[in-house]
Design an enzyme around this catalytic site. Structure first.
Site, PDB file in Angstrom:
ATOM      1  N   TYR A  54       0.830  -1.224   0.000  1.00 17.51           N
ATOM      2  CA  TYR A  54       0.000   0.000   0.000  1.00 17.51           C
ATOM      3  C   TYR A  54       0.858   1.265   0.000  1.00 17.51           C
ATOM      4  O   TYR A  54       0.481   2.275  -0.602  1.00 17.51           O
ATOM      5  CB  TYR A  54      -1.000  -0.025   1.169  1.00 17.51           C
ATOM      6  CG  TYR A  54      -2.067  -1.060   0.935  1.00 17.51           C
ATOM      7  CD1 TYR A  54      -2.003  -2.323   1.510  1.00 17.51           C
ATOM      8  CD2 TYR A  54      -3.115  -0.800   0.045  1.00 17.51           C
ATOM      9  CE1 TYR A  54      -2.957  -3.298   1.232  1.00 17.51           C
ATOM     10  CE2 TYR A  54      -4.072  -1.767  -0.241  1.00 17.51           C
ATOM     11  CZ  TYR A  54      -3.989  -3.016   0.346  1.00 17.51           C
ATOM     12  OH  TYR A  54      -4.926  -3.980   0.049  1.00 17.51           O
ATOM     13  N   ASN A  78     -12.692   2.395  -5.921  1.00 15.89           N
ATOM     14  CA  ASN A  78     -11.300   2.833  -5.970  1.00 15.89           C
ATOM     15  C   ASN A  78     -10.867   3.451  -4.648  1.00 15.89           C
ATOM     16  O   ASN A  78     -11.676   4.045  -3.930  1.00 15.89           O
ATOM     17  CB  ASN A  78     -11.099   3.845  -7.110  1.00 15.89           C
ATOM     18  CG  ASN A  78     -11.419   3.236  -8.465  1.00 15.89           C
ATOM     19  OD1 ASN A  78     -11.449   2.010  -8.609  1.00 15.89           O
ATOM     20  ND2 ASN A  78     -11.694   4.079  -9.455  1.00 15.89           N
ATOM     21  N   ASP A 134      -8.167   5.512  -4.686  1.00 13.23           N
ATOM     22  CA  ASP A 134      -7.415   6.737  -5.004  1.00 13.23           C
ATOM     23  C   ASP A 134      -8.307   7.947  -4.727  1.00 13.23           C
ATOM     24  O   ASP A 134      -9.499   7.805  -4.445  1.00 13.23           O
ATOM     25  CB  ASP A 134      -6.951   6.707  -6.483  1.00 13.23           C
ATOM     26  CG  ASP A 134      -8.100   6.709  -7.480  1.00 13.23           C
ATOM     27  OD1 ASP A 134      -8.206   5.773  -8.303  1.00 13.23           O
ATOM     28  OD2 ASP A 134      -8.924   7.653  -7.441  1.00 13.23           O
ATOM     29  N   HIS A 178     -14.469   0.768  -0.612  1.00  8.51           N
ATOM     30  CA  HIS A 178     -13.323  -0.104  -0.293  1.00  8.51           C
ATOM     31  C   HIS A 178     -12.241   0.650   0.458  1.00  8.51           C
ATOM     32  O   HIS A 178     -11.112   0.161   0.576  1.00  8.51           O
ATOM     33  CB  HIS A 178     -12.743  -0.706  -1.584  1.00  8.51           C
ATOM     34  CG  HIS A 178     -13.646  -1.723  -2.205  1.00  8.51           C
ATOM     35  ND1 HIS A 178     -13.440  -2.230  -3.459  1.00  8.51           N
ATOM     36  CD2 HIS A 178     -14.779  -2.325  -1.749  1.00  8.51           C
ATOM     37  CE1 HIS A 178     -14.400  -3.105  -3.748  1.00  8.51           C
ATOM     38  NE2 HIS A 178     -15.224  -3.174  -2.729  1.00  8.51           N
ATOM     39  N   CYS A 215       0.437   5.436  16.455  1.00  3.71           N
ATOM     40  CA  CYS A 215      -0.917   5.778  15.992  1.00  3.71           C
ATOM     41  C   CYS A 215      -1.321   7.134  16.578  1.00  3.71           C
ATOM     42  O   CYS A 215      -1.081   7.393  17.756  1.00  3.71           O
ATOM     43  CB  CYS A 215      -1.874   4.689  16.485  1.00  3.71           C
ATOM     44  SG  CYS A 215      -3.585   5.121  16.233  1.00  3.71           S
ATOM     45  N   THR A 239     -15.352  -1.073 -14.375  1.00  3.47           N
ATOM     46  CA  THR A 239     -15.227  -2.173 -13.424  1.00  3.47           C
ATOM     47  C   THR A 239     -15.558  -3.490 -14.124  1.00  3.47           C
ATOM     48  O   THR A 239     -16.443  -3.560 -14.975  1.00  3.47           O
ATOM     49  CB  THR A 239     -16.126  -1.974 -12.183  1.00  3.47           C
ATOM     50  OG1 THR A 239     -15.976  -3.086 -11.287  1.00  3.47           O
ATOM     51  CG2 THR A 239     -17.585  -1.798 -12.556  1.00  3.47           C
ATOM     52  N   ASN A 248     -17.436   0.907 -20.275  1.00  2.00           N
ATOM     53  CA  ASN A 248     -16.265   0.112 -19.922  1.00  2.00           C
ATOM     54  C   ASN A 248     -15.424  -0.160 -21.166  1.00  2.00           C
ATOM     55  O   ASN A 248     -15.944  -0.168 -22.280  1.00  2.00           O
ATOM     56  CB  ASN A 248     -16.707  -1.211 -19.283  1.00  2.00           C
ATOM     57  CG  ASN A 248     -15.655  -1.775 -18.333  1.00  2.00           C
ATOM     58  OD1 ASN A 248     -15.206  -1.104 -17.410  1.00  2.00           O
ATOM     59  ND2 ASN A 248     -15.227  -2.997 -18.611  1.00  2.00           N
TER      60      ASN A 248
HETATM   61  N1  APR Z   1     -11.539   2.896 -19.678  1.00  2.00           N
HETATM   62  C1  APR Z   1     -12.609   2.174 -19.277  1.00  2.00           C
HETATM   63  N2  APR Z   1     -12.513   0.931 -18.723  1.00  2.00           N
HETATM   64  C2  APR Z   1     -11.275   0.440 -18.566  1.00  2.00           C
HETATM   65  C3  APR Z   1     -10.105   1.131 -18.959  1.00  2.00           C
HETATM   66  C4  APR Z   1     -10.277   2.410 -19.542  1.00  2.00           C
HETATM   67  N3  APR Z   1      -9.240   3.150 -19.953  1.00  2.00           N
HETATM   68  N4  APR Z   1      -9.028   0.341 -18.687  1.00  2.00           N
HETATM   69  C5  APR Z   1      -9.509  -0.789 -18.141  1.00  2.00           C
HETATM   70  N5  APR Z   1     -10.849  -0.739 -18.073  1.00  2.00           N
HETATM   71  C6  APR Z   1     -11.767  -1.754 -17.551  1.00  2.00           C
HETATM   72  C7  APR Z   1     -11.328  -3.183 -17.789  1.00  2.00           C
HETATM   73  O1  APR Z   1     -11.832  -3.637 -19.018  1.00  2.00           O
HETATM   74  C8  APR Z   1     -11.973  -3.889 -16.594  1.00  2.00           C
HETATM   75  O2  APR Z   1     -13.291  -4.342 -16.935  1.00  2.00           O
HETATM   76  O3  APR Z   1     -11.787  -1.580 -16.149  1.00  2.00           O
HETATM   77  C9  APR Z   1     -12.086  -2.821 -15.528  1.00  2.00           C
HETATM   78  C10 APR Z   1     -11.116  -3.018 -14.375  1.00  2.00           C
HETATM   79  O4  APR Z   1     -11.467  -4.203 -13.729  1.00  2.00           O
HETATM   80  P1  APR Z   1     -10.638  -4.663 -12.437  1.00  2.00           P
HETATM   81  O5  APR Z   1      -9.185  -4.564 -12.740  1.00  2.00           O
HETATM   82  O6  APR Z   1     -11.222  -5.961 -12.006  1.00  2.00           O
HETATM   83  O7  APR Z   1     -10.946  -3.542 -11.335  1.00  2.00           O
HETATM   84  P2  APR Z   1     -12.276  -3.379 -10.486  1.00  2.00           P
HETATM   85  O8  APR Z   1     -13.460  -3.870 -11.246  1.00  2.00           O
HETATM   86  O9  APR Z   1     -12.287  -1.979 -10.017  1.00  2.00           O
HETATM   87  O10 APR Z   1     -12.008  -4.352  -9.242  1.00  2.00           O
HETATM   88  C11 APR Z   1     -12.972  -4.350  -8.217  1.00  2.00           C
HETATM   89  O11 APR Z   1     -11.582  -5.832  -6.933  1.00  2.00           O
HETATM   90  O12 APR Z   1      -9.487  -6.404  -6.258  1.00  2.00           O
HETATM   91  C12 APR Z   1     -10.633  -5.798  -5.850  1.00  2.00           C
HETATM   92  O13 APR Z   1     -10.834  -4.138  -4.211  1.00  2.00           O
HETATM   93  C13 APR Z   1     -10.388  -4.347  -5.516  1.00  2.00           C
HETATM   94  O14 APR Z   1     -11.851  -2.463  -5.891  1.00  2.00           O
HETATM   95  C14 APR Z   1     -11.257  -3.592  -6.510  1.00  2.00           C
HETATM   96  C15 APR Z   1     -12.305  -4.619  -6.907  1.00  2.00           C
END
Ligand code: APR
Length: 240
Positions: A56, A94, A96, A111, A138, A179, A204
């Protein structure tokens, strides 16, 4: 004038990809170089806190790089919030702070946050911008070794679930952005929104695992899709 529609937006790592932050499950994703069970569970932290701290700390340091800034998708969502006010809610998976830096105010980090640390003793969350390790005292109980990343790990309950469910039950629109739809409970929000009658939209890079559940699904980079969608949505508001 007709009442403003209620909009709930869910974002995932894909909305921050074009800002330079890694996603989790794409080819260069974080879970390609780290095992979840090593860095993102309470058991991992108990077994090897230094490894979890370093994971992290590295992500926090990357987020604080000058070249990591909000992109047009983050900015467009802040603009939509300005038009909808309290009829808008942004739920993000996210950790961030790019939504806030783009001007979003109504943001729920289900999260947790990279820029916060949680006291394992009191549960209190503290703004935290620097690296920390097991010796960091802390702020609330002054004892070293009590601080953990204020991140919801696998096996832990996401935050704000009551508020999120309440918003989904009243939503006219549910928009899922960047996502993969692989992690619950966020992956189930589209089904909940549909059950309450919302129009559901997916923006997406590629169709997610839950893509077929959306009323409309658009593929492409968020920095292009989201501003276009927001412009069209605001235009629709002005003529209705
Ligand atoms: N624009 C739009 N979508 C995008 C882009 C982009 N430039 N780049 C990647 N993606 C899409 C990918 O196609 C994918 O479907 O973003 C998605 C990212 O998926 P993950 O990497 O699985 O991330 P996320 O869905 O946020 O994960 C959910 O999983 O590991 C845990 O806690 C963590 O919050 C996270 C959760």
């Amino acid at each position: 004038m007709r009442g403003l529609p209620r909009v709930v937006v869910l974002t995932g790592a894909g909305i921050s990809a074009e800002s330079g932050l890694q996603t989790f499950r794409d080819n260069d994703g974080l879970w390609e170089s780290h095992r979840i069970e090593d860095v993102a569970t309470p058991e991992a932290f108990a077994a090897n806190p230094e490894l979890v701290y370093s994971f992290y700390n590295a992500r926090r340091a990357q987020l604080q790089q000058p070249e990591v800034t909000p992109n047009a998708a983050h900015t467009a969502l802040a603009k939509l919030e300005q038009h909808l006010g309290d009829h808008f809610l942004l739920v993000t998976q996210n950790v961030d702070n790019l939504h806030e830096r783009a001007g979003s105010e109504r943001v729920l980090h289900m999260h947790g946050s990279l820029l916060a640390a949680r006291c394992s003793h009191s549960g209190e969350s503290h703004t935290w911008k620097q690296a920390f390790d097991g010796s960091t005292p802390c702020p609330c109980c002054a004892s070293p070794g009590q601080l953990r990343p204020d991140i919801v790990w696998f096996g832990e309950m996401p935050m704000y679930m009551d508020a999120i469910h309440d918003a989904l039950s009243q939503a006219d629109f549910f928009v899922s952005i960047g996502t993969s739809g692989q992690v619950y409970p966020a992956a189930g929000f589209v089904q909940t929104a549909r059950e309450f009658g919302a129009t559901t939209i997916e923006l997406n890079l590629e169709a997610s695992q839950r893509g077929s559940l959306f009323s409309e699904s658009f593929q492409g980079p968020a920095s292009k899709l989201v501003p276009d969608y927001v412009e069209a949505f605001i235009e629709q508001l002005s003529v209705s």
